[in-house]
Design a protein around this motif. Structure first.
Motif, short mmCIF file in Angstrom:
data_model
loop_
_atom_site.label_atom_id
_atom_site.label_comp_id
_atom_site.label_asym_id
_atom_site.label_seq_id
_atom_site.Cartn_x
_atom_site.Cartn_y
_atom_site.Cartn_z
N ASN A 52 -39.18 13.60 15.47
CA ASN A 52 -38.42 14.82 15.18
C ASN A 52 -38.34 15.10 13.68
O ASN A 52 -38.30 16.25 13.26
CB ASN A 52 -37.01 14.70 15.76
CG ASN A 52 -36.23 15.98 15.62
OD1 ASN A 52 -36.70 17.05 16.02
ND2 ASN A 52 -35.03 15.89 15.05
N VAL A 53 -38.30 14.05 12.86
CA VAL A 53 -38.27 14.24 11.41
C VAL A 53 -39.64 14.63 10.89
O VAL A 53 -39.76 15.37 9.89
CB VAL A 53 -37.77 12.96 10.72
CG1 VAL A 53 -37.87 13.07 9.22
CG2 VAL A 53 -36.34 12.66 11.13
N THR A 54 -40.69 14.18 11.56
CA THR A 54 -42.06 14.44 11.10
C THR A 54 -42.54 15.84 11.48
O THR A 54 -43.24 16.50 10.69
CB THR A 54 -43.01 13.38 11.68
OG1 THR A 54 -42.56 12.09 11.30
CG2 THR A 54 -44.43 13.59 11.17
N LEU A 55 -42.18 16.30 12.67
CA LEU A 55 -42.68 17.61 13.14
C LEU A 55 -42.34 18.76 12.20
O LEU A 55 -43.22 19.60 11.92
CB LEU A 55 -42.14 17.89 14.55
CG LEU A 55 -42.81 17.12 15.69
CD1 LEU A 55 -42.06 17.33 16.99
CD2 LEU A 55 -44.26 17.55 15.84
N PRO A 56 -41.11 18.90 11.70
CA PRO A 56 -40.84 20.02 10.79
C PRO A 56 -41.61 19.91 9.49
O PRO A 56 -41.93 20.94 8.88
CB PRO A 56 -39.33 19.93 10.56
CG PRO A 56 -38.96 18.53 10.88
CD PRO A 56 -39.89 18.11 11.96
#
Length: 497
Positions: A259-263
């Motif tokens: 979730n931190v990587t996707l944005p």
């Protein structure tokens, strides 16, 4: 409504506006001969026969086993031997595989003077050897070979053009044969596209074999960014606590790190959509002309912008879904209980922090707005939607609103980071927070766009894109009628070129 009573069902199926601009093409269905022949009895031949019958054609199918295969075709289609089928038709669809072309050599005499439509596809991408259509032409030199219908699937033929691709790519060395096949395609509800001579068959046969050719670079780029940011976040959020504080944070690997990587990926990909446009503008300003070609790498970059934008939207949408699922995790519930126990142990009546409350409210609001604008960009990129927009509307959505989406995403990232960029405790292994890395390219683009919006630079860029060249004499008339008397002569010394 009385004007439609005299029209047949076939006339009602025809488009009101013809897509063929060739004035010499006066071929009609009645002039195509008594019947349309099909050699073959496979799935494609059956779908083709069904579509031809529904379009008002008399169909005769040539099969090696006509009695066995007769029940597979429409009742109005005649199923007979291959020799008899060829004799009854002037246009014959060859719906057999290339390796079976040699079995048709016995029909060489009866195929003399016929139009053969090759609908086959290659088994692998062919860039050098002879195409299937050219091979068929070499086997039957007395026949006219037309390549076509290979990009139309059996499903599209059976269901009609409304459920599949409408374009039929056609090529041949004989214009009259192409006109005849184009007439059949239009009568079936498809749009014929003339691709030129028969040598183009190699390219046409490669079309169905290509797997998302314009998506490879954007997807690979997104994967590389994802892997890079994922391991960067893993090092900061999991490896550092384990090595320095002896804390087990490996539970973050499946959801929280993703979730931190996707944005990060979505944000960088969105910025890369608008970076080539900025580079192109500065190149035009530097060269003082729009007629100088961009470097090949920049051309390819500009071509892939749509796919990069859609990949960015996909990652942003996944980020939204993952974020909604964060409170559902068991680890999140345990963390909330631990915080509550800690607050009770410290005898605190309230954990309310006004600054953090406002930061999160603004941060989430910007994220929702950014995703909303990106959704509009994604929807307008669909051909069915984009074709309904004029150029000004499409340009406004993709360019202006796209830049607005980038600005909102930047504000979303800044409110997420807040003061953490200046907090020394956030630099794990001396690595800066991830959001600071993602801000580099977007901030450069925003500053560059601000520079390009400056009147002195924007005016020159507009003149270049309207045909002005540095070192040449070009007269420009003001679009304002009140200023038309003050037409000016733009001139720059050739020593500046």
């Amino acid at each position: 409504m009385t004007g439609f009573r005299g029209m047949s069902k076939g006339d009602m199926a025809k488009p009101l506006l013809s897509t063929n601009n060739n004035k010499t093409d006066d071929t009609s269905i009645d002039s195509l001969g008594t019947a349309v022949g099909i050699l073959g009895s496979g799935d494609y031949a059956r779908s083709l026969a069904t579509r031809l019958v529904c379009s008002g054609f008399q169909v005769v199918v040539g099969s090696r086993n006509p009695k066995r295969n007769a029940n597979l075709f429409p009742a109005s289609a005649e199923v007979t031997s291959q020799d008899e089928a060829v004799k009854k038709a002037d246009i014959v669809f060859v719906a057999v595989f290339k390796e079976h072309y040699s079995t048709l050599r016995d029909l060489t005499t009866v195929l003399e003077g016929k139009i053969l439509v090759d609908v086959s596809n290659a088994t692998e991408i062919n860039n050098h050897s002879k195409s299937n259509a050219e091979y068929l032409a070499s086997l039957f030199p007395g026949s006219t070979v037309v390549k076509g219908f290979n990009v139309i699937s059996a499903w599209a033929l059976h269901s009609g053009p409304q459920d599949g691709n409408k374009q039929v790519l056609i090529c041949s060395d004989h214009q009259e044969a192409k006109n005849a096949v184009s007439t059949i395609a239009r009568s079936m509800g498809f749009i014929p596209v003339d691709m030129g001579s028969l040598c183009a068959a190699r390219e046409i046969e490669n079309v169905p074999l290509r797997l998302l050719p314009l998506w490879k670079i954007p997807v690979l780029l997104a994967l590389c960014l994802f892997v890079g940011f994922y391991f960067y976040n893993f090092t900061r959020s999991v490896l550092h606590p384990y090595l320095k504080e002896d804390k087990n944070k490996f539970y973050k690997i499946p959801i929280e790190l993703v979730n931190v990587t996707l944005p990060c990926v979505a944000y960088v990909m969105l910025s890369l959509v608008y970076l080539p446009g900025v580079l192109a503008a500065f190149l035009q300003l530097h060269h003082g002309t729009k007629y100088r070609r961009f470097p090949d790498w920049l051309d390819q970059w500009l071509i892939h912008r749509k796919q990069m934008g859609l990949v960015s939207f996909y990652c942003a949408a996944l980020h939204a879904v993952y974020s909604l699922c964060l409170p559902m995790r068991r680890s999140s519930r345990y963390q909330m209980l631990n915080d509550a126990f800690k607050q009770v142990a410290e005898n605190k009546n309230s954990a309310w922090i006004e600054e953090e409350v406002w930061r999160m409210e603004i941060y989430v609001s910007f994220g929702i707005m950014a995703l909303g604008v990106m959704s509009l960009l994604a929807v307008s990129s669909l051909p069915s939607v984009g074709n309904s927009l004029n150029w000004r509307e499409f340009s406004f959505i993709q360019s202006t609103l796209g830049f607005v989406a980038l600005v909102i995403a930047t504000l979303h990232t800044l409110t997420f980071g807040w003061k953490r960029a200046f907090d020394g405790n956030q630099y794990k292994f001396y690595l800066p927070p991830t959001f600071t890395l993602t801000l580099l390219v977007p901030c450069v683009i925003i500053l560059a766009r601000i520079v390009l919006f400056m009147p002195c630079i924007n005016r020159k860029l507009v003149r270049i894109r309207r045909g002005w060249e540095k070192g040449r004499y070009v007269t420009f008339a003001s679009p304002n009628p009140a200023l038309q008397s003050n037409d000016y002569l733009s001139r720059e010394s050739t020593s500046n070129v």
